[in-house]
Write an enzyme that holds these catalytic residues in place. Sequence first.
Site, short mmCIF file in Angstrom:
data_model
loop_
_atom_site.label_atom_id
_atom_site.label_comp_id
_atom_site.label_asym_id
_atom_site.label_seq_id
_atom_site.Cartn_x
_atom_site.Cartn_y
_atom_site.Cartn_z
N ARG A 10 0.85 -1.19 0.00
CA ARG A 10 0.00 0.00 0.00
C ARG A 10 0.89 1.24 0.00
O ARG A 10 1.97 1.25 0.60
CB ARG A 10 -0.90 0.01 1.24
CG ARG A 10 -1.88 1.18 1.25
CD ARG A 10 -2.74 1.19 2.50
NE ARG A 10 -3.56 2.39 2.56
CZ ARG A 10 -4.29 2.75 3.61
NH1 ARG A 10 -4.32 1.97 4.69
NH2 ARG A 10 -4.99 3.86 3.60
N HIS A 11 0.43 2.28 -0.68
CA HIS A 11 1.19 3.52 -0.71
C HIS A 11 1.47 4.00 0.71
O HIS A 11 0.76 3.67 1.66
CB HIS A 11 0.44 4.60 -1.49
CG HIS A 11 -0.84 5.05 -0.84
ND1 HIS A 11 -0.87 5.85 0.29
CD2 HIS A 11 -2.13 4.80 -1.16
CE1 HIS A 11 -2.12 6.09 0.64
NE2 HIS A 11 -2.91 5.46 -0.21
N THR A 23 -9.60 8.18 -0.61
CA THR A 23 -8.72 8.81 -1.59
C THR A 23 -8.75 8.01 -2.88
O THR A 23 -7.95 7.07 -3.07
CB THR A 23 -7.27 8.88 -1.06
OG1 THR A 23 -7.29 9.38 0.28
CG2 THR A 23 -6.43 9.80 -1.93
N ARG A 71 16.49 0.12 -7.97
CA ARG A 71 17.13 1.00 -8.94
C ARG A 71 17.09 0.28 -10.28
O ARG A 71 17.98 -0.47 -10.62
CB ARG A 71 18.56 1.33 -8.50
CG ARG A 71 19.29 2.28 -9.43
CD ARG A 71 20.53 2.85 -8.73
NE ARG A 71 21.30 1.82 -8.04
CZ ARG A 71 22.20 1.04 -8.63
NH1 ARG A 71 22.42 1.15 -9.92
NH2 ARG A 71 22.87 0.13 -7.92
N GLU A 102 -7.18 2.73 -7.58
CA GLU A 102 -8.03 2.69 -6.41
C GLU A 102 -9.51 2.72 -6.79
O GLU A 102 -9.88 3.16 -7.87
CB GLU A 102 -7.70 3.87 -5.48
CG GLU A 102 -8.52 3.96 -4.21
CD GLU A 102 -8.44 2.74 -3.28
OE1 GLU A 102 -8.79 1.64 -3.74
OE2 GLU A 102 -8.05 2.90 -2.11
N TRP A 103 -10.33 2.23 -5.90
CA TRP A 103 -11.79 2.26 -6.06
C TRP A 103 -12.21 3.70 -6.36
O TRP A 103 -11.74 4.64 -5.72
CB TRP A 103 -12.42 1.81 -4.74
CG TRP A 103 -13.83 1.33 -4.82
CD1 TRP A 103 -14.90 1.97 -5.36
CD2 TRP A 103 -14.33 0.08 -4.31
NE1 TRP A 103 -16.03 1.22 -5.23
CE2 TRP A 103 -15.72 0.05 -4.59
CE3 TRP A 103 -13.76 -0.99 -3.65
CZ2 TRP A 103 -16.54 -1.02 -4.22
CZ3 TRP A 103 -14.57 -2.06 -3.28
CH2 TRP A 103 -15.94 -2.07 -3.57
N TYR A 105 -14.49 6.36 -5.65
CA TYR A 105 -15.44 6.60 -4.57
C TYR A 105 -16.60 7.52 -4.95
O TYR A 105 -17.54 7.68 -4.18
CB TYR A 105 -14.71 7.22 -3.36
CG TYR A 105 -13.68 6.31 -2.75
CD1 TYR A 105 -14.05 5.12 -2.12
CD2 TYR A 105 -12.33 6.63 -2.79
CE1 TYR A 105 -13.10 4.29 -1.55
CE2 TYR A 105 -11.37 5.79 -2.23
CZ TYR A 105 -11.77 4.63 -1.61
OH TYR A 105 -10.83 3.79 -1.05
N ARG A 184 -6.93 -4.58 -0.74
CA ARG A 184 -7.70 -5.49 0.12
C ARG A 184 -8.67 -6.31 -0.74
O ARG A 184 -8.84 -7.53 -0.53
CB ARG A 184 -8.44 -4.68 1.17
CG ARG A 184 -7.50 -4.06 2.20
CD ARG A 184 -8.15 -2.92 2.96
NE ARG A 184 -9.29 -3.38 3.75
CZ ARG A 184 -10.15 -2.56 4.35
NH1 ARG A 184 -10.01 -1.24 4.23
NH2 ARG A 184 -11.14 -3.05 5.07
N HIS A 215 0.80 -25.91 -1.63
CA HIS A 215 1.25 -27.14 -2.27
C HIS A 215 1.88 -26.90 -3.65
O HIS A 215 1.82 -27.77 -4.52
CB HIS A 215 0.08 -28.14 -2.41
CG HIS A 215 -0.59 -28.44 -1.12
ND1 HIS A 215 -1.97 -28.34 -0.96
CD2 HIS A 215 -0.09 -28.80 0.10
CE1 HIS A 215 -2.28 -28.65 0.29
NE2 HIS A 215 -1.17 -28.93 0.96
#
Length: 265
Positions: A10-11, A23, A71, A102-103, A105, A184, A215
């Site tokens: 995550r950022h 956000t 790098r 991102e979602w 919103y 998530r 496995h």
Amino acid sequence: MPTPRVFIVRHGETEWSLNGRHTGSTDIPLTANGEKRVTATGKALVGDDRLIVPRKLVHIAQRTLELLNLRSKHALPWTAHGTQCDGLACDARIEVTEDIREWDYGDYEGITTPQTRELLKQQGLDTNWDIWRDGCPGGERPADIVDRLDRLIREIREQWHAPVMGDPNGTGDVLIVAHGHILRAFAQRWAGQSLHGGPSFLLEAGGVGILSYEHHNINEPAILLGGSFLVDVSGMRALLFPSICYRVFTLDPAIHCPSKSPRSV
């Protein structure tokens, strides 16, 4: 026998992540503390292979990637947002994809979940709002998120993981740098769970999660809840996680690098 993994990052911390504001389309910088934490994470964990970043909200995700102790031998596909750490050299190429942005919103951009529910109350609507079930008016529904994440997961498995599964010399790890809700949701879909019906996962700003397979079987995707340290018995040194070989997916670009030895501490 190594099993390919997906590292989700995550950022780093922002002013909005500190107070829980959604956000999705607002591009704001990392805090100074956020930059320091991401830099420390990179020095502890990062080795090499592939990277992915989201195309929108590029500053937050891209800056996080710049600080992760990498790098690349190839030029960044964006103008650097600040000083880059002098990290491990690798051949990985950063790949930019819309599938991990991102979602959206919509009407709930920039406000917290409690504020969202207060807004619904003022509108005379049901305040039992759940983004995983209800989505966001003016933004995305859970079905929209599932469509693009399943597409990305399918690409990772078919192009990067399946070819190296069972190969003792294979790498194929993938590093994804993106935002909280979408990562998530990515973990939910990786494990074959519905967004609303599965367990609730948390991922702190600057946090790292690991997804893999049980496995050594690509048909048994799993979430790695915890990894142990490797130990050099002869020298009694603890070794950090084996170096990450990855393709990086973020709101912008992926990187491919040869694997290196684990770092000792």
